[in-house]
Every structure is written in C-alpha cells, then in structure tokens.
Design a protein around this motif. Sequence first.
Motif, PDB file in Angstrom:
ATOM      1  N   GLU A   1     -16.741   1.760  -3.750  1.00  0.00           N
ATOM      2  CA  GLU A   1     -16.338   1.052  -2.518  1.00  0.00           C
ATOM      3  C   GLU A   1     -15.493  -0.171  -2.866  1.00  0.00           C
ATOM      4  OE1 GLU A   1     -16.582   2.690  -0.094  1.00  0.00           O
ATOM      5  OE2 GLU A   1     -18.558   3.052   0.751  1.00  0.00           O
ATOM      6  N   SER A   2     -15.858  -0.840  -3.929  1.00  0.00           N
ATOM      7  CA  SER A   2     -15.104  -2.020  -4.349  1.00  0.00           C
ATOM      8  C   SER A   2     -13.675  -1.643  -4.731  1.00  0.00           C
ATOM      9  CB  SER A   2     -15.821  -2.677  -5.536  1.00  0.00           C
ATOM     10  OG  SER A   2     -15.087  -3.757  -6.023  1.00  0.00           O
ATOM     11  N   LEU A   3     -13.543  -0.504  -5.433  1.00  0.00           N
ATOM     12  CA  LEU A   3     -12.199  -0.057  -5.824  1.00  0.00           C
ATOM     13  C   LEU A   3     -11.387   0.350  -4.597  1.00  0.00           C
ATOM     14  CD1 LEU A   3     -13.081   2.022  -9.025  1.00  0.00           C
ATOM     15  CD2 LEU A   3     -12.125  -0.284  -8.894  1.00  0.00           C
ATOM     16  N   ARG A   4     -12.055   0.996  -3.633  1.00  0.00           N
ATOM     17  CA  ARG A   4     -11.351   1.366  -2.395  1.00  0.00           C
ATOM     18  C   ARG A   4     -10.880   0.098  -1.679  1.00  0.00           C
ATOM     19  NH1 ARG A   4     -15.970   5.018  -1.693  1.00  0.00           N
ATOM     20  NH2 ARG A   4     -15.310   7.073  -2.393  1.00  0.00           N
ATOM     21  N   ALA A   5     -11.766  -0.903  -1.643  1.00  0.00           N
ATOM     22  CA  ALA A   5     -11.419  -2.150  -0.943  1.00  0.00           C
ATOM     23  C   ALA A   5     -10.246  -2.838  -1.629  1.00  0.00           C
ATOM     24  CB  ALA A   5     -12.637  -3.077  -0.909  1.00  0.00           C
ATOM     25  N   ARG A   6     -10.245  -2.829  -2.965  1.00  0.00           N
ATOM     26  CA  ARG A   6      -9.158  -3.485  -3.702  1.00  0.00           C
ATOM     27  C   ARG A   6      -7.828  -2.790  -3.476  1.00  0.00           C
ATOM     28  NH1 ARG A   6     -11.399  -4.926  -9.681  1.00  0.00           N
ATOM     29  NH2 ARG A   6      -9.196  -4.739 -10.134  1.00  0.00           N
ATOM     30  N   SER A   7      -7.888  -1.471  -3.267  1.00  0.00           N
ATOM     31  CA  SER A   7      -6.637  -0.736  -3.118  1.00  0.00           C
ATOM     32  C   SER A   7      -6.110  -0.760  -1.684  1.00  0.00           C
ATOM     33  CB  SER A   7      -6.815   0.717  -3.584  1.00  0.00           C
ATOM     34  OG  SER A   7      -7.725   1.372  -2.731  1.00  0.00           O
ATOM     35  N   ALA A   8      -6.895  -1.311  -0.754  1.00  0.00           N
ATOM     36  CA  ALA A   8      -6.462  -1.367   0.649  1.00  0.00           C
ATOM     37  C   ALA A   8      -5.548  -2.575   0.855  1.00  0.00           C
ATOM     38  CB  ALA A   8      -7.681  -1.451   1.564  1.00  0.00           C
ATOM     39  N   ARG A   9      -4.245  -2.352   0.725  1.00  0.00           N
ATOM     40  CA  ARG A   9      -3.317  -3.483   0.774  1.00  0.00           C
ATOM     41  C   ARG A   9      -2.363  -3.397   1.959  1.00  0.00           C
ATOM     42  NH1 ARG A   9      -2.080  -4.555  -5.647  1.00  0.00           N
ATOM     43  NH2 ARG A   9      -4.237  -4.427  -6.264  1.00  0.00           N
ATOM     44  N   THR A  10      -2.556  -2.408   2.804  1.00  0.00           N
ATOM     45  CA  THR A  10      -1.713  -2.328   3.999  1.00  0.00           C
ATOM     46  C   THR A  10      -2.622  -2.348   5.221  1.00  0.00           C
ATOM     47  OG1 THR A  10      -1.822   0.080   4.075  1.00  0.00           O
ATOM     48  CG2 THR A  10      -0.038  -0.888   2.756  1.00  0.00           C
ATOM     49  N   ASP A  11      -2.040  -2.609   6.384  1.00  0.00           N
ATOM     50  CA  ASP A  11      -2.832  -2.633   7.617  1.00  0.00           C
ATOM     51  C   ASP A  11      -3.548  -1.306   7.829  1.00  0.00           C
ATOM     52  OD1 ASP A  11      -2.003  -5.189   8.033  1.00  0.00           O
ATOM     53  OD2 ASP A  11      -0.399  -4.657   9.445  1.00  0.00           O
ATOM     54  N   GLY A  12      -2.794  -0.225   7.600  1.00  0.00           N
ATOM     55  CA  GLY A  12      -3.382   1.106   7.794  1.00  0.00           C
ATOM     56  C   GLY A  12      -4.569   1.329   6.875  1.00  0.00           C
ATOM     57  N   ALA A  13      -4.441   0.871   5.634  1.00  0.00           N
ATOM     58  CA  ALA A  13      -5.538   1.058   4.674  1.00  0.00           C
ATOM     59  C   ALA A  13      -6.758   0.237   5.074  1.00  0.00           C
ATOM     60  CB  ALA A  13      -5.072   0.674   3.276  1.00  0.00           C
ATOM     61  N   VAL A  14      -6.504  -0.955   5.638  1.00  0.00           N
ATOM     62  CA  VAL A  14      -7.630  -1.797   6.072  1.00  0.00           C
ATOM     63  C   VAL A  14      -8.351  -1.145   7.255  1.00  0.00           C
ATOM     64  CG1 VAL A  14      -8.267  -4.035   7.053  1.00  0.00           C
ATOM     65  CG2 VAL A  14      -6.612  -3.923   5.185  1.00  0.00           C
ATOM     66  N   VAL A  15      -7.576  -0.533   8.153  1.00  0.00           N
ATOM     67  CA  VAL A  15      -8.207   0.163   9.285  1.00  0.00           C
ATOM     68  C   VAL A  15      -9.077   1.313   8.777  1.00  0.00           C
ATOM     69  CG1 VAL A  15      -7.763   1.635  11.291  1.00  0.00           C
ATOM     70  CG2 VAL A  15      -6.459  -0.474  10.981  1.00  0.00           C
ATOM     71  N   LYS A  16      -8.529   2.044   7.806  1.00  0.00           N
ATOM     72  CA  LYS A  16      -9.327   3.136   7.218  1.00  0.00           C
ATOM     73  C   LYS A  16     -10.597   2.591   6.571  1.00  0.00           C
ATOM     74  CE  LYS A  16      -5.691   6.492   6.311  1.00  0.00           C
ATOM     75  NZ  LYS A  16      -4.770   7.031   5.296  1.00  0.00           N
ATOM     76  N   MET A  17     -10.467   1.431   5.941  1.00  0.00           N
ATOM     77  CA  MET A  17     -11.633   0.811   5.315  1.00  0.00           C
ATOM     78  C   MET A  17     -12.665   0.453   6.387  1.00  0.00           C
ATOM     79  SD  MET A  17     -11.572  -2.231   2.514  1.00  0.00           S
ATOM     80  CE  MET A  17     -11.195  -3.640   3.534  1.00  0.00           C
ATOM     81  N   TYR A  18     -12.169  -0.058   7.517  1.00  0.00           N
ATOM     82  CA  TYR A  18     -13.072  -0.408   8.618  1.00  0.00           C
ATOM     83  C   TYR A  18     -13.777   0.846   9.148  1.00  0.00           C
ATOM     84  CZ  TYR A  18     -14.643  -1.838  13.246  1.00  0.00           C
ATOM     85  OH  TYR A  18     -15.408  -2.064  14.360  1.00  0.00           O
TER      86      TYR A  18
END
Lengths: 207, 197
Positions: free
Chosen positions: A160-177
């Motif tokens: 999860e930490s690696l996924r969070a670190r790789s979320a660098r765009t708005d779309g990726a942050v939404v996916k993380m949410y």
Amino acid sequence: MTEPKDAPPTIEMASNVSDFFGPVVADAIKARGYDATDAAEAYVVALLADYTRPGQLGEETLSRPLTLLLDEAMQTPGPERFERLRVLGDGVLYVSGFFGEHLENRGVEPRYVSALGATAYENASAMLRQRAKDQNAPDLFSELAEKFRMFVRLLADVAESLRARSARTDGAVVKMYERWLRTGSTTLGDALMARGMMPVRGSGLVH
Amino acid sequence: MSDPHHRTLRSVQLEIERVYGLERAPDVVDFVRMGGESSRETLVLRQRDDELEIALVLPPVKDPAELTAPHYGPSDAWLQLVEGVSHFVYVAERARTQLPATRLELELQAEVDKFVLLAFTGAPLDPERSSALHDQLYERVRYLHAADTEDGQRYRMANDLAARFVARLSGREDRLRTLRRFYRAGQAEKIRLARAA
C-alpha cells in the motif's frame, strides 16, 4: 478530472533494490509497531529485492493449488526439500501480502493460505533444527512461521505504501481513495491525509 | 549464483549496515563470483589510480539449508559467506571515508560480525546459548594456516581479540554504541578496545 500532461516521472531512483525496499519496510515496522527481529526484517527486504527480478513473481503460488505444492515439497527428498519449502513460504508470504485481494477474489480464505505458508516455513525450520545440537534454538524460519500473519500484514502495508508513493496524478489519487474505501487501509488513509484529504466513509446520513 | 545465495548475501549485508549505522554500500550480489568446489571465501581487491575493483569469491553450496543459519549452530558455508560480506562492507566503508584498512582489521571485524549477527539480530539468546555460541566461534576453531606463518598469526590474533571483545557485550545497555565505535576505529584502537575487555 484530467491527467496533467507534465505529470512527474514515476521512476524511483535507488542505487540497489535493497536500498529501495529497506526504508519502506523499516517505516512500516516502526509505524505499525510490528514485532520483527532485525534478521527477519532483513530477510523480508531481501525477499522483496529478489521478487523484483523477472520470473520471480510467484506465478506457481498463484496458479497451482497450495496444498499440492506443500505436499510436493514435503515429499521431495534431500537438500531440495528445504529449498522448496522456503520458496513456497516466500511465495505465499509475498502473494498474500501483495495480492491478498486477488486471493480473496478467487474465493481463497486468507487464514487458510497463511496456515499453509506458516507450515512451509515451520518445516524448513525443523530441517534446520535437526542439524543444530540445540533442537530448540531460535531461528529465522521459526519466527516467520510463528508470526506469519503479522508478516503478511507487513507486506500488505509495504504494498500500500508503494502504491501511495506512485500516486502522483489526480487520477491516481482518486484511485487510491477508491482503494481506501474498499480496504480501509491505514497506510492509504495516512497517505491521503498527507495529501490534504480527510478520508471519510459514507455514514448513510442525508445532508 | 543461486537464489538462496542472493537472499542470504543481501540479508547479511543489510544487517551489518544496520547494526553499525553505515551508509548503504553497493549491492554485494553484483560483486560475487562462484569459486571451485574446494575453494574458500576470498575477497579480491585491485586498486588502479582512483578506482578500487572488488570481487567476492564464494564456494558453491550443494545444500541451500547451509546458507541459512539458526541463530545457534551455523554452518561453515554460512560463516564463510558472512566473512566475505563483512570484508566487502568494511572495504566499501573505508574506501568511502577514505581511510586505510589492514588485513588484521578485516579479519577482526569479520570475527566480531559473525557473533553479532548470530547473537544480537535474531531472537534473543539466553546466556547459556550465548556462551555456547561464543565457544563454537572462538574456542573450538580449526586454522588452515600454521601458527608460525604470518596468515596463521593474524587469524589467531583476530580470533582472540574478537572473543575478548564480544564477551563483554552481552547485557550491556551501550552495546550498539560500543559496536559502532569499534567498527569505525582503526587497527590500533580496535586492538586497544578489545584488550580493554
């Protein structure tokens, strides 16, 4: 929401793969208070470093019945038996931590999988103890076996930490949410808060 | 080189670097070469101008279990691997800090590292097991070189000094600080610290 054209690169730079995973694993252990010896922590980092190489993705663990793999390992004679047990324990630990959802989607009970992984490590440990004069001497594999579910949670946190670190765009942050909504991961929740978002699950109330 | 070798090499490097609080050295796996059937662990160094070439030669291992040490009762294969990684990390650290390193320093540090990895990084050893481990590593040893040779004298001195130094570490609250001070010391200071034990 659109992806910015000038999104920053998502390539992580590290002089070697252990360099990359070492701090992530150490942070997860510290943040969650996991009770792991230094030897076990180093083993997990080395395991992750090994699994970054092509062909190490535990395909066999994902594609064949685990009971069959354990039985085959137990029936293997000589030195190869230890190696097959270790590889099976590693594979189950890695897959359970990184692809736990995949296993659950296949209808596999996580506790059952963990029990098999722990059994593989326990039998590897028993082979080591047979060689030692002190049959009850502590060793790395007995620690991995006894705390198998804790180590699965540790690897899940690392993933999860690696996924969070790789979320660098708005779309990726939404996916993380969205992923946080499904899993309730504390690691993802912390990562969302670090980005100024207050993750809240729907209460069902009408405003 | 096999996966068990990779796993153990990286684990040992990480544990040594963590215990002594070192900056990460290059991945030791990239510097390992497999030797012949009857070879022993050897660190090969060659200095040319400002470059230091390093290769760690390890003997092949038929049984992967030998590369995983119970915290008490390590195999000869595991001890050779630890000695090699210890040498590699020490040379890398001394090169990084631009300090010299002697062969006695390398051997002494490796003898200390074996005990440290077995006694202090895994599940805690009770005093009886710790004593038995000390006995196995430093008392019941066999030397390949005769006592009247330079190599033989160096190995015996390293063994004796390491035995004295680690014997006083168990139970000490300042163990980590003592270990880190010892690691960063040069040959004369290492000998002084060990003999003060």
